[in-house]
Design a protein around this motif. Structure first.
Motif, PDB file in Angstrom:
ATOM      1  N   UNK A 173      11.734  18.436  -5.639  1.00 53.74           N
ATOM      2  CA  UNK A 173      10.983  17.409  -6.349  1.00 53.74           C
ATOM      3  C   UNK A 173      11.687  16.995  -7.639  1.00 53.74           C
ATOM      4  N   UNK A 174      12.468  17.896  -8.229  1.00 51.86           N
ATOM      5  CA  UNK A 174      13.206  17.548  -9.445  1.00 51.86           C
ATOM      6  C   UNK A 174      14.637  17.108  -9.131  1.00 51.86           C
ATOM      7  N   UNK A 175      14.921  16.868  -7.849  1.00 50.56           N
ATOM      8  CA  UNK A 175      16.254  16.427  -7.458  1.00 50.56           C
ATOM      9  C   UNK A 175      17.334  17.456  -7.721  1.00 50.56           C
ATOM     10  N   UNK A 176      16.976  18.727  -7.615  1.00 48.77           N
ATOM     11  CA  UNK A 176      17.918  19.836  -7.833  1.00 48.77           C
ATOM     12  C   UNK A 176      18.558  19.760  -9.217  1.00 48.77           C
ATOM     13  N   UNK A 177      17.886  19.159 -10.168  1.00 45.24           N
ATOM     14  CA  UNK A 177      18.460  18.957 -11.510  1.00 45.24           C
ATOM     15  C   UNK A 177      18.971  20.265 -12.114  1.00 45.24           C
ATOM     16  N   UNK A 178      18.140  21.291 -12.062  1.00 44.33           N
ATOM     17  CA  UNK A 178      18.522  22.556 -12.682  1.00 44.33           C
ATOM     18  C   UNK A 178      19.686  23.209 -11.947  1.00 44.33           C
ATOM     19  N   UNK A 179      19.644  23.202 -10.627  1.00 44.83           N
ATOM     20  CA  UNK A 179      20.723  23.834  -9.859  1.00 44.83           C
ATOM     21  C   UNK A 179      22.057  23.140 -10.126  1.00 44.83           C
ATOM     22  N   UNK A 180      22.050  21.823 -10.162  1.00 49.33           N
ATOM     23  CA  UNK A 180      23.272  21.063 -10.440  1.00 49.33           C
ATOM     24  C   UNK A 180      23.798  21.406 -11.835  1.00 49.33           C
ATOM     25  N   UNK A 181      22.902  21.541 -12.790  1.00 48.98           N
ATOM     26  CA  UNK A 181      23.324  21.873 -14.160  1.00 48.98           C
ATOM     27  C   UNK A 181      23.988  23.250 -14.221  1.00 48.98           C
ATOM     28  N   UNK A 223       0.782  -1.231   0.000  1.00 50.26           N
ATOM     29  CA  UNK A 223       0.000   0.000   0.000  1.00 50.26           C
ATOM     30  C   UNK A 223       0.812   1.278   0.000  1.00 50.26           C
ATOM     31  N   UNK A 224       2.133   1.171   0.074  1.00 53.94           N
ATOM     32  CA  UNK A 224       2.976   2.370   0.132  1.00 53.94           C
ATOM     33  C   UNK A 224       4.216   2.186  -0.728  1.00 53.94           C
ATOM     34  N   UNK A 225       4.632   3.261  -1.360  1.00 55.91           N
ATOM     35  CA  UNK A 225       5.941   3.295  -1.990  1.00 55.91           C
ATOM     36  C   UNK A 225       6.401   4.750  -2.055  1.00 55.91           C
ATOM     37  N   UNK A 226       7.693   4.923  -1.925  1.00 56.41           N
ATOM     38  CA  UNK A 226       8.260   6.269  -1.995  1.00 56.41           C
ATOM     39  C   UNK A 226       9.717   6.161  -2.411  1.00 56.41           C
ATOM     40  N   UNK A 227      10.292   7.301  -2.753  1.00 64.38           N
ATOM     41  CA  UNK A 227      11.703   7.309  -3.101  1.00 64.38           C
ATOM     42  C   UNK A 227      12.337   8.621  -2.660  1.00 64.38           C
ATOM     43  N   UNK A 228      13.639   8.558  -2.433  1.00 63.08           N
ATOM     44  CA  UNK A 228      14.386   9.734  -2.009  1.00 63.08           C
ATOM     45  C   UNK A 228      15.720   9.752  -2.744  1.00 63.08           C
ATOM     46  N   UNK A 229      16.099  10.927  -3.254  1.00 66.22           N
ATOM     47  CA  UNK A 229      17.428  11.076  -3.826  1.00 66.22           C
ATOM     48  C   UNK A 229      18.422  11.240  -2.684  1.00 66.22           C
ATOM     49  N   UNK A 230      19.460  10.433  -2.677  1.00 64.13           N
ATOM     50  CA  UNK A 230      20.494  10.506  -1.645  1.00 64.13           C
ATOM     51  C   UNK A 230      21.670  11.300  -2.200  1.00 64.13           C
ATOM     52  N   UNK A 231      21.981  12.423  -1.579  1.00 61.63           N
ATOM     53  CA  UNK A 231      23.175  13.195  -1.950  1.00 61.63           C
ATOM     54  C   UNK A 231      24.286  12.773  -1.005  1.00 61.63           C
ATOM     55  N   UNK A 232      25.163  11.903  -1.491  1.00 58.73           N
ATOM     56  CA  UNK A 232      26.296  11.440  -0.689  1.00 58.73           C
ATOM     57  C   UNK A 232      27.480  12.350  -0.987  1.00 58.73           C
ATOM     58  N   UNK A 233      27.850  13.157  -0.010  1.00 57.40           N
ATOM     59  CA  UNK A 233      28.810  14.228  -0.280  1.00 57.40           C
ATOM     60  C   UNK A 233      29.854  14.332   0.818  1.00 57.40           C
ATOM     61  N   UNK A 234      31.046  14.829   0.467  1.00 53.98           N
ATOM     62  CA  UNK A 234      32.036  15.153   1.509  1.00 53.98           C
ATOM     63  C   UNK A 234      31.522  16.342   2.315  1.00 53.98           C
ATOM     64  N   UNK A 235      31.861  16.419   3.588  1.00 51.14           N
ATOM     65  CA  UNK A 235      31.344  17.526   4.413  1.00 51.14           C
ATOM     66  C   UNK A 235      31.939  18.883   4.068  1.00 51.14           C
ATOM     67  N   UNK A 236      33.080  18.883   3.361  1.00 53.10           N
ATOM     68  CA  UNK A 236      33.764  20.134   3.045  1.00 53.10           C
ATOM     69  C   UNK A 236      33.891  20.303   1.540  1.00 53.10           C
ATOM     70  N   UNK A 237      33.762  21.538   1.087  1.00 53.76           N
ATOM     71  CA  UNK A 237      33.974  21.844  -0.322  1.00 53.76           C
ATOM     72  C   UNK A 237      35.441  21.638  -0.680  1.00 53.76           C
ATOM     73  N   UNK A 238      35.714  21.612  -1.966  1.00 58.80           N
ATOM     74  CA  UNK A 238      37.077  21.381  -2.449  1.00 58.80           C
ATOM     75  C   UNK A 238      38.011  22.495  -2.002  1.00 58.80           C
ATOM     76  N   UNK A 239      39.186  22.085  -1.548  1.00 62.56           N
ATOM     77  CA  UNK A 239      40.276  23.004  -1.234  1.00 62.56           C
ATOM     78  C   UNK A 239      41.526  22.505  -1.946  1.00 62.56           C
ATOM     79  N   UNK A 240      42.293  23.381  -2.599  1.00 62.53           N
ATOM     80  CA  UNK A 240      43.515  22.939  -3.289  1.00 62.53           C
ATOM     81  C   UNK A 240      44.483  22.271  -2.318  1.00 62.53           C
TER      82      UNK A 240
END
Length: 684
Positions: free
Chosen positions: A447-455, A154-171
């Motif tokens: 709802x669009x999984x941040x598709x536009x922002x990522x692009x 009777x139920x189904x759902x989905x979630x996009x998992x953003x698996x990310x490092x806690x810190x942004x890139x540093x040289x």
């Protein structure tokens, strides 16, 4: 009635609205009922007026608890990950089937008995009991964007998992190497060979000259696609798209087809066109409309010629195949030109995103495809040259996109089109500011999984070694102005900041791009705390520090900051200094003398400017950006916020061309000194 106000405040809270906020002076402002209702409507709340609030509140509560899981879940590297499930109590002890689809293609499947998990929260909505349980995800998750599918009877759902490092890139050498570079808007940068404005070749000249002096980067304003005819909107901060470039800046001499296309060469050599180019070149202000029309004549001929050159045409078609959105964008722009109208005035089918043959001219579609391909080629070549001696180009990601722009048409669920972005009243803009572009919809983008922002990030990061995030507070909240209301009547709307930071961290690592957040003005402490936690650089602009000058001098720049004397929205240093009050001028002069940057306290403009620049160069700030126009004490600003017709914003060319200022002994000597200070010991 009080209960109605309470219900409205509760509904506003559910939708992420702040019913009160503190203004620039620290005073608490109460948001009006009218503004709250209008903003809720812009967000899609089911209400037409105050009487609908109770039903809207009931429906919102019900939708909250009937949403099995959130559409997006952040999985920080090294931390346990779980998906929060909201379930009717009679299902909360069921077995669930889980399927995790990893971004790179592999899939994991398992079952889990929810009876093992204690409820962490619960409620009763319309006689139905609900419980919240936290479903753990097993094992170490690779970085990326993954999809988790959960099913039960009777139920189904989905979630996009953003698996990310806690810190942004540093040289890798971030803690030992201090960078510096120069800044100039590309439209203002002119050379002996430029037409209406600077082009990518001029930016490359500036880059090579800066690298020759020991510099590491060159920065400019956004180079994004713009409406330069009808509608006409040349502001780099209201682009026609954040996904495509502005062909206005193409270097025609670098286009291979120009050497072979005789009609284009004949037109270029013609007396009539040369006369137009000379007039554009000599004008003190950039004429975008005329300049683009002249350049387009050549580009259209080259676009047609390219189809007959097998190697180049194959390369173009390969690029189109790899960038399918480019064809959609080209048809959008071609349709605007044929319809002579912005998309909100198109016939219904086209308005709704369906374009067919006959809606646009194929030759116009090809023109827009061709120029986007050329822009990608030229900016890519420039960025590769830039990365040879440092992080690369310093590009700028604007906060929004023009209301008539491509993305608002194609990705309309990602935008709240019944509102504008802006800023509340402050000392400089007592009526507030309306920036006249629609904000991203907080739930629409999820709802669009941040598709536009990522692009948009990928479009910039593939070329930028340093990326400035305009109005970084927008990751947390934005000031919305519902259509029809004045800027002073706006409302702050919250966003899921953690999800933005996860995407930024992930994409910055993938592209090895250093992130700088524009955090100027009134900024909540928690915003800067978040920036620090995720290693996003701050901006340290000296005049902001001088205005609050303590007895020992301005606050020193943080190590993880980009330091400069001004921004494109501020007067150049010479104008700022002449307008500064006597007390602050005396204070900074004495400070510079104590630190050894002045031989004696003085109000002399040039001496103080050099002293301030050396102070920043010797500081621990890891990036220093020098406004080229400051080097000859320019006084006219490039932009005056809050003005439109009153000042020629985004149009003023630099007083000196690149051939002249790169040979000025005073400029060379000062930048050589800046380079020496940047490479030397940090002075406290």
């Amino acid at each position: 009635m009080d209960w109605q106000n309470d219900a409205l405040r509760e509904l506003a809270q559910i939708y992420g609205l702040q019913t009160t906020y503190r203004d620039a002076g620290g005073q608490r402002r109460q948001v009006s009922e009218q503004a709250l209702l209008a903003t809720l409507q812009a967000l899609g709340a089911p209400l037409a007026g105050p009487d609908d609030v109770p039903d809207a509140l009931r429906q919102s509560h019900l939708e909250q608890w009937q949403r099995c899981c959130e559409p997006v879940t952040v999985a920080w590297e090294g931390q346990p990950v779980h998906i929060e499930l909201r379930l009717p109590a009679n299902l909360s002890n069921s077995r669930v089937n889980c399927r995790l689809k990893i971004e790179r293609g592999t899939t994991k499947e398992w079952t889990f008995d929810l009876a093992q998990l204690p409820p962490v929260a619960g409620t009763t909505i319309e006689s139905v009991d609900y419980q919240v349980k936290q479903l753990p995800l097993p094992g170490k998750m690779p970085q990326g964007y993954h999809q988790c599918f959960i099913t039960m009877p009777g139920f189904k759902c989905q979630s996009m998992i953003i698996a990310a490092p806690p810190k942004a890139y540093l040289p890798p050498d971030e803690t030992t190497k201090r960078l510096w570079g120069v800044f100039m808007p590309l439209y203002a940068l002119r050379s002996k060979h430029s037409w209406a404005a600077g082009d990518i070749n001029d930016l490359e000249q500036l880059l090579r000259w800066t690298q020759g002096l020991g510099g590491n980067t060159v920065g400019t304003l956004p180079l994004l696609a713009a409406f330069l005819d009808e509608p006409f909107s040349p502001s780099p901060y209201s682009p026609a798209s954040r996904l495509f470039w502005n062909e206005f800046y193409l270097n025609l001499n670098a286009i291979p087809e120009l050497k072979l296309c005789q009609p284009a060469r004949d037109l270029l050599k013609s007396q009539a066109l040369q006369k137009e180019i000379a007039a554009l070149h000599n004008a003190p202000l950039v004429d975008y409309r005329w300049g683009m029309a002249v350049k387009r004549q050549i580009l259209e001929l080259l676009a047609r010629y390219c189809s007959g050159t097998p190697g180049r045409e194959a390369a173009l078609q390969s690029w189109i195949s790899a960038n399918p959105a480019a064809r959609d964008y080209a048809r959008f722009r071609a349709t605007m030109e044929k319809q002579h109208a912005i998309w909100s005035r198109w016939p219904q089918r086209m308005y709704n995103g369906v374009l067919q043959a006959g809606n646009y001219a194929p030759s116009t579609e090809r023109y827009h495809l061709y120029v986007q391909w050329l822009a990608h080629e030229q900016i890519d070549a420039l960025s590769k040259q830039a990365r040879k001696r440092g992080p690369g180009l310093y590009l700028d990601l604007p906060l929004g996109v023009h209301r008539a722009g491509y993305e608002v048409w194609r990705e309309r669920k990602a935008f709240a089109r019944e509102a504008d972005c802006g800023a509340p009243p402050d000392q400089l803009n007592t009526a507030g500011q309306n920036w006249e572009f629609p904000p991203l919809h907080p739930e629409g983008i999820r709802q669009q999984g941040y598709r536009y922002y990522i692009a948009t990030l990928r479009h910039h990061m593939q070329h930028a070694g340093i990326l400035r995030l305009d109005h970084v507070m927008g990751l947390h909240r934005l000031f919305w102005i519902p259509r029809g209301l004045a800027a002073r009547d706006g409302v702050y709307v919250k966003y899921r900041a953690e999800e933005f930071y996860a995407i930024l961290a992930l994409e910055s690592h993938r592209h090895q791009t250093l992130l700088v957040g524009e955090d100027l003005g009134t900024v909540s402490p928690h915003v800067r705390a978040s920036m620090d936690r995720h290693k996003i650089y701050r901006m340290h602009i000296l005049p902001f520090e001088i205005r609050q000058i303590p007895s020992q001098g301005p606050h020193p720049p943080p190590a993880r900051s980009l330091a400069a004397l001004n921004t494109h929205d501020m007067p150049p240093f010479a104008a700022y200094w002449s307008q500064e009050d006597r007390r602050n001028r005396l204070g900074i002069s004495r400070f510079l003398f104590r630190k050894g940057w002045l031989a004696a306290p003085t109000s002399n403009q040039r001496k103080v400017f050099k002293g301030c620049l050396k102070h920043l160069a010797a500081s621990r700030a890891r990036v220093l950006l020098v406004n080229m126009e400051d080097l000859w004490l320019e006084t006219a600003p490039q932009n005056i916020p809050g003005t439109t017709q009153e000042y020629p914003n985004w149009r003023r060319k630099a007083r000196r061309d690149i051939e002249e200022f790169t040979r000025l002994p005073g400029v060379l000597k000062l930048l050589q000194e800046i380079n020496r200070l940047r490479k030397g010991r940090v002075l406290k």
